[in-house]
Write a protein that holds these residues in place. Structure first.
Motif, mmCIF file in Angstrom:
data_model
loop_
_atom_site.group_PDB
_atom_site.id
_atom_site.type_symbol
_atom_site.label_atom_id
_atom_site.label_comp_id
_atom_site.label_asym_id
_atom_site.label_seq_id
_atom_site.Cartn_x
_atom_site.Cartn_y
_atom_site.Cartn_z
ATOM 1 N N HIS A 62 3.932 25.694 6.908
ATOM 2 C CA HIS A 62 2.778 25.077 6.246
ATOM 3 C C HIS A 62 2.078 24.094 7.172
ATOM 4 O O HIS A 62 0.844 24.097 7.293
ATOM 5 C CB HIS A 62 3.236 24.372 4.972
ATOM 6 C CG HIS A 62 2.111 23.711 4.237
ATOM 7 N ND1 HIS A 62 1.227 24.415 3.455
ATOM 8 C CD2 HIS A 62 1.710 22.419 4.192
ATOM 9 C CE1 HIS A 62 0.336 23.585 2.952
ATOM 10 N NE2 HIS A 62 0.604 22.365 3.383
ATOM 11 N N LEU A 63 2.837 23.230 7.844
ATOM 12 C CA LEU A 63 2.227 22.253 8.747
ATOM 13 C C LEU A 63 1.618 22.933 9.964
ATOM 14 O O LEU A 63 0.602 22.485 10.499
ATOM 15 C CB LEU A 63 3.265 21.218 9.180
ATOM 16 C CG LEU A 63 3.377 19.938 8.327
ATOM 17 C CD1 LEU A 63 2.137 19.095 8.471
ATOM 18 C CD2 LEU A 63 3.642 20.251 6.871
ATOM 19 N N ALA A 64 2.221 24.025 10.425
ATOM 20 C CA ALA A 64 1.664 24.758 11.558
ATOM 21 C C ALA A 64 0.290 25.328 11.203
ATOM 22 O O ALA A 64 -0.648 25.284 12.011
ATOM 23 C CB ALA A 64 2.610 25.876 11.985
ATOM 24 N N VAL A 65 0.164 25.858 9.982
ATOM 25 C CA VAL A 65 -1.124 26.416 9.561
ATOM 26 C C VAL A 65 -2.136 25.305 9.333
ATOM 27 O O VAL A 65 -3.342 25.493 9.562
ATOM 28 C CB VAL A 65 -0.941 27.298 8.310
ATOM 29 C CG1 VAL A 65 -2.289 27.760 7.788
ATOM 30 C CG2 VAL A 65 -0.077 28.504 8.646
ATOM 31 N N GLU A 66 -1.686 24.118 8.905
ATOM 32 C CA GLU A 66 -2.608 22.979 8.811
ATOM 33 C C GLU A 66 -3.178 22.655 10.182
ATOM 34 O O GLU A 66 -4.364 22.349 10.327
ATOM 35 C CB GLU A 66 -1.902 21.755 8.221
ATOM 36 C CG GLU A 66 -1.783 21.780 6.720
ATOM 37 C CD GLU A 66 -1.532 20.399 6.133
ATOM 38 O OE1 GLU A 66 -1.534 19.413 6.890
ATOM 39 O OE2 GLU A 66 -1.358 20.312 4.908
ATOM 40 N N ASP A 67 -2.320 22.701 11.197
ATOM 41 C CA ASP A 67 -2.800 22.497 12.568
ATOM 42 C C ASP A 67 -3.795 23.591 12.957
ATOM 43 O O ASP A 67 -4.797 23.325 13.629
ATOM 44 C CB ASP A 67 -1.618 22.505 13.543
ATOM 45 C CG ASP A 67 -1.131 21.103 13.869
ATOM 46 O OD1 ASP A 67 -1.583 20.149 13.208
ATOM 47 O OD2 ASP A 67 -0.281 20.962 14.769
ATOM 48 N N LEU A 68 -3.508 24.830 12.545
ATOM 49 C CA LEU A 68 -4.417 25.939 12.836
ATOM 50 C C LEU A 68 -5.790 25.677 12.221
ATOM 51 O O LEU A 68 -6.827 25.893 12.872
ATOM 52 C CB LEU A 68 -3.836 27.249 12.299
ATOM 53 C CG LEU A 68 -4.773 28.470 12.368
ATOM 54 C CD1 LEU A 68 -5.073 28.836 13.815
ATOM 55 C CD2 LEU A 68 -4.168 29.647 11.620
ATOM 56 N N ASP A 69 -5.814 25.217 10.983
ATOM 57 C CA ASP A 69 -7.087 24.930 10.320
ATOM 58 C C ASP A 69 -7.902 23.909 11.116
ATOM 59 O O ASP A 69 -9.118 24.045 11.273
ATOM 60 C CB ASP A 69 -6.840 24.402 8.905
ATOM 61 C CG ASP A 69 -6.280 25.473 7.975
ATOM 62 O OD1 ASP A 69 -6.330 26.654 8.350
ATOM 63 O OD2 ASP A 69 -5.779 25.116 6.892
ATOM 64 N N LYS A 70 -7.231 22.872 11.627
ATOM 65 C CA LYS A 70 -7.923 21.851 12.426
ATOM 66 C C LYS A 70 -8.481 22.446 13.707
ATOM 67 O O LYS A 70 -9.606 22.151 14.115
ATOM 68 C CB LYS A 70 -6.964 20.708 12.759
ATOM 69 C CG LYS A 70 -6.479 19.907 11.572
ATOM 70 C CD LYS A 70 -5.452 18.876 12.016
ATOM 71 C CE LYS A 70 -4.832 18.171 10.825
ATOM 72 N NZ LYS A 70 -3.748 17.224 11.229
ATOM 73 N N ILE A 71 -7.673 23.285 14.351
ATOM 74 C CA ILE A 71 -8.091 23.895 15.619
ATOM 75 C C ILE A 71 -9.307 24.795 15.410
ATOM 76 O O ILE A 71 -10.298 24.719 16.153
ATOM 77 C CB ILE A 71 -6.920 24.692 16.230
ATOM 78 C CG1 ILE A 71 -5.822 23.732 16.713
ATOM 79 C CG2 ILE A 71 -7.411 25.568 17.384
ATOM 80 C CD1 ILE A 71 -4.524 24.429 17.084
#
Length: 735
Positions: free
Chosen positions: A262-271
């Motif tokens: 979940h946190l990895a995909v949150e980072d993806l959204d920011k990127i």
């Protein structure tokens, strides 16, 4: 007239030529572009995740299967929310909104930018399912052809249904069914007008309008969508006003939370948001995950009735290699965890403090603000090292008061910890903040101390590949926060914290570790408990608490530290980490213990001082003391008092004599000198071997071993009776 006809002819020929060239280019570029029914529905696994070795993650980290919802199952207001926001003439145009294109073109020309777009829902569907992320004329031409084919082959209801089942809503949610479950824990058929508006508002920027990341922005965006629905007569005034007052979701579906994923995909959204890309196509996400370390976190969760978060960061790669949370990445008051970062490290860096600096720990008021120590216990003068290790509150506030809150805020910014204006008070020294920080941001800041004072934000993602093209690679840009000397000194004090301070449950670990704890509470009990520890290789953290701030039965030095100890033992069961490397600018200096304890002065120890009269402490050579004590090489005592009572002479000192000195007393009578005493230092000494009507002089010489100090010469003493001068027989006034 002939000239005008010629001009029109030239223009006509030019226009026809342009149309021919454009038509030829259009059919050439789009020759292979064909609408595919299979591509209109995204594959079930849209995002593929890989670990630190580029191996595909196991099924325990994969996303849930994406459900498809039929258009007739959705409430009318849900469909209206998306049409009103994304394409209000959706049912009137044939795939291209020329009114919208004209309006966007005019605004872009007026603002001299390309901020306005005019993509219809049909165009967005094609872009999301058939095309790459490139922003070129070639891709736009393909989009035009495929949109035209889409509109010819499918009805508006079919297009809208496919669009709603493929659009990205952030947090790895593809399709409205997945989004409804994640954000509201309900099926898409049960969405209310306000919930539908919030989801429609997410489409433009899932990262910036997430209610869990940016609740204020999410609310404003939702209300914009509601206003559009009201203005286009899709909801009445009563529904509009009611929806405006609805609350946003604060917790998401736990079955969708894979913690690390979940946190990895949150980072993806920011990127993707930063790069201006959409979450479409085959996305390969290369993370820092170590599955063995992740399992280690799972096995070291505390059996306590509270939410908890555990994380491990690799200090070298700046990657989060394991993460586990039962209640998300919440913003919380940092408590005493903030002291080394925003108080002591900046003070060390500015030369205000050293680990040995004495600070008076006593009840103190700062213009009405009166910080209290735990259990209201105060220790008098303590070293900065002891203040840090024992997490004393008053010394921390005193240090911040000397440093200045604004200067602390500048250091915080370098650490990636912004401080709002309303939090810029002395209470900041104790973590007193309105909202606080997310735990991972605090943990990331602590890696700065393990990396010689250089800060690099920590990441879950190493690399992102979309449709075979690398669109992002981690760039570890470093920001200077503290000198290597400051980082080492703070680390060394935190090693003391792990040995004898608040994190002493780590003291029997067979390798060097630095640690800090923190506890936040109210009159009803503790609400947050922190523990952070780091070695040369990893930074590990644990937080315990509850989202609703209900009391928890632990402090930072208890359950969180025990959990961290288990993780550390698992990480280094086969190979312990090396010790922290001492910078050249750090020296171990011996201080005069007596001056330190009695007068709170930092003097270099006399070279002759015995071991038990020295204090060894680390100093940055740029701010180390340079005055040397001569206590033993040049013994010095205050002058004593000498009294004669008619029988004996008494020599007395007002202060207790130093036990390490010896005294030599030399008595002189007329031309004769005699050593009348040579022994231990004394408070009172009496000379009884006296003659009447004699004059005695005493010299006192203090010495240590063979090193004599400056002698003290006392006033002469007469042992007889002084006779008054004779009285004249003749009155003086008659003379």
């Amino acid at each position: 007239m002939k000239l005008l006809k010629k001009l029109l002819l030239v223009l006509s020929i030019g226009f026809i030529g342009f149309v021919c060239v454009f038509t030829f280019a259009f059919f050439t570029v789009t020759a292979k572009a064909k609408l595919s029914a299979e591509k209109l529905l995204l594959p079930e696994t849209q995002i593929l995740l890989y670990d630190h070795n580029d191996e595909k993650l196991s099924s325990s980290f994969s996303f849930d299967k994406r459900d498809i919802v039929r258009i007739d199952e959705l409430p009318t207001h849900t469909k209206d929310a998306f049409v009103c926001t994304e394409d209000k003439r959706f049912y009137q145009h044939n795939g291209f909104d020329f009114v919208g294109i004209g309006r966007a073109l005019f605004k872009n020309l007026k603002s001299r930018s390309f901020q306005e777009g005019a993509s219809t829902i049909s165009q967005q569907l094609i872009k999301n399912t058939h095309l790459t992320q490139e922003k070129t004329l070639r891709r736009k031409l393909k989009e035009v052809k495929l949109t035209w084919q889409l509109e010819r082959k499918y009805s508006k209801e079919q297009i809208l249904e496919t669009y709603l089942n493929t659009i990205y809503f952030g947090h790895s949610c593809y399709g409205i069914a997945s989004a409804a479950d994640f954000y509201f824990q309900k099926s898409a058929s049960e969405l209310t007008p306000d919930e539908s508006a919030m989801l429609a508002g997410l489409v433009r920027s899932p990262n910036n309008y997430s209610p869990f990341k940016h609740p204020e922005s999410a609310k404003l965006r939702r209300n914009v969508v509601l206003r559009l629905m009201f203005e286009q007569n899709k909801i009445d005034e009563s529904t509009y006003n009611s929806a405006l007052n609805a609350t946003l979701p604060t917790t998401y579906s736990q079955k969708s939370n894979k913690s690390y994923t979940h946190l990895a995909v949150e980072d993806l959204d920011k990127i993707l948001d930063k790069l201006g890309l959409d979450a479409t196509g085959k996305i390969q996400l290369f993370t820092h995950l170590h599955e063995d370390t992740q399992k280690l976190l799972e096995s070291n969760q505390a059996s306590i009735n509270a939410g908890q978060t555990l994380a491990v960061i690799d200090n070298e790669t700046h990657g989060v290699i394991a993460y586990l949370s039962s209640c998300g990445n919440l913003m919380r008051s940092p408590g005493s965890l903030i002291k080394p970062l925003l108080v002591y490290a900046p003070a060390f860096n500015e030369g205000i403090l050293s680990p040995a600096t004495p600070i008076l720990d006593e009840p103190t008021s700062f213009n009405g603000y009166s910080p209290k120590n735990y259990n209201h216990e105060y220790r008098g003068f303590v070293s900065a090292r002891e203040a840090i290790a024992s997490s004393l509150n008053v010394p921390a506030v005193k240090t911040l008061n000397t440093l200045g809150v604004e200067k602390a805020a500048k250091y915080a910014k370098r650490l990636g910890l912004s401080i709002p204006e309303q939090d810029r008070t002395l209470a900041l020294a104790l973590g007193g903040m309105e909202y606080g920080y997310r735990f991972l941001d605090l943990l990331s800041a602590y890696t700065t101390l393990a990396n010689d004072g250089l800060h690099t934000p920590c990441n879950f993602i190493r690399k992102v590949i979309i449709n075979g093209i690398t669109v992002y690679a981690q760039n570890n840009n470093q920001v200077y926060c503290f000198s290597p000397e400051t980082a080492y000194l703070i680390t060394d004090t935190l090693k003391t914290t792990a040995k004898s301070g608040t994190a002493k449950k780590l003291r029997d670990l067979p390798f060097p570790v630095a640690a800090k704890t923190g506890t936040v509470g109210t009159k009803n009990g503790n609400t947050d408990a922190y523990s952070v520890a780091y070695t040369t290789r990893h930074t590990i953290g644990c937080w315990m608490g509850n989202p609703e701030n209900s009391p928890i039965a632990t402090t930072g030095g208890d359950a969180p530290t025990i959990a961290i100890k288990g993780v550390l033992e698992g990480l280094y069961h086969s190979a312990p980490p090396p010790d922290f490397l001492r910078p050249i600018g750090i020296k171990n200096i011996s201080l005069d213990a007596i001056s330190y304890h009695n007068d709170q002065k930092l003097l270099l120890a006399d070279s002759l001082a015995p071991k038990n009269h020295k204090i060894n402490e680390l100093f940055d050579t740029m701010s180390a003391p340079n005055e040397i004590s001569t206590r033993f090489s040049q013994p010095t005592v205050s002058a004593p008092r000498a009294d004669f009572n008619g029988r004996e002479i008494t020599i007395s000192f007002s202060k207790k004599p130093p036990e390490y000195y010896r005294y030599k007393i030399i008595r002189r009578n007329k031309s004769q000198e005699q050593t009348v005493y040579n022994g231990n230092a004394f408070s009172v000494w009496t000379d009884k071997a006296l003659s009447d009507n004699a004059v005695y002089e005493y010299r006192i010489i203090p010495y240590y071993n063979e090193h004599e100090g400056k002698e003290i010469i006392l006033p002469s003493i007469f042992t007889g009776q002084l006779k008054p001068p004779p009285i004249a027989n003749t009155p003086w006034w008659n003379e």
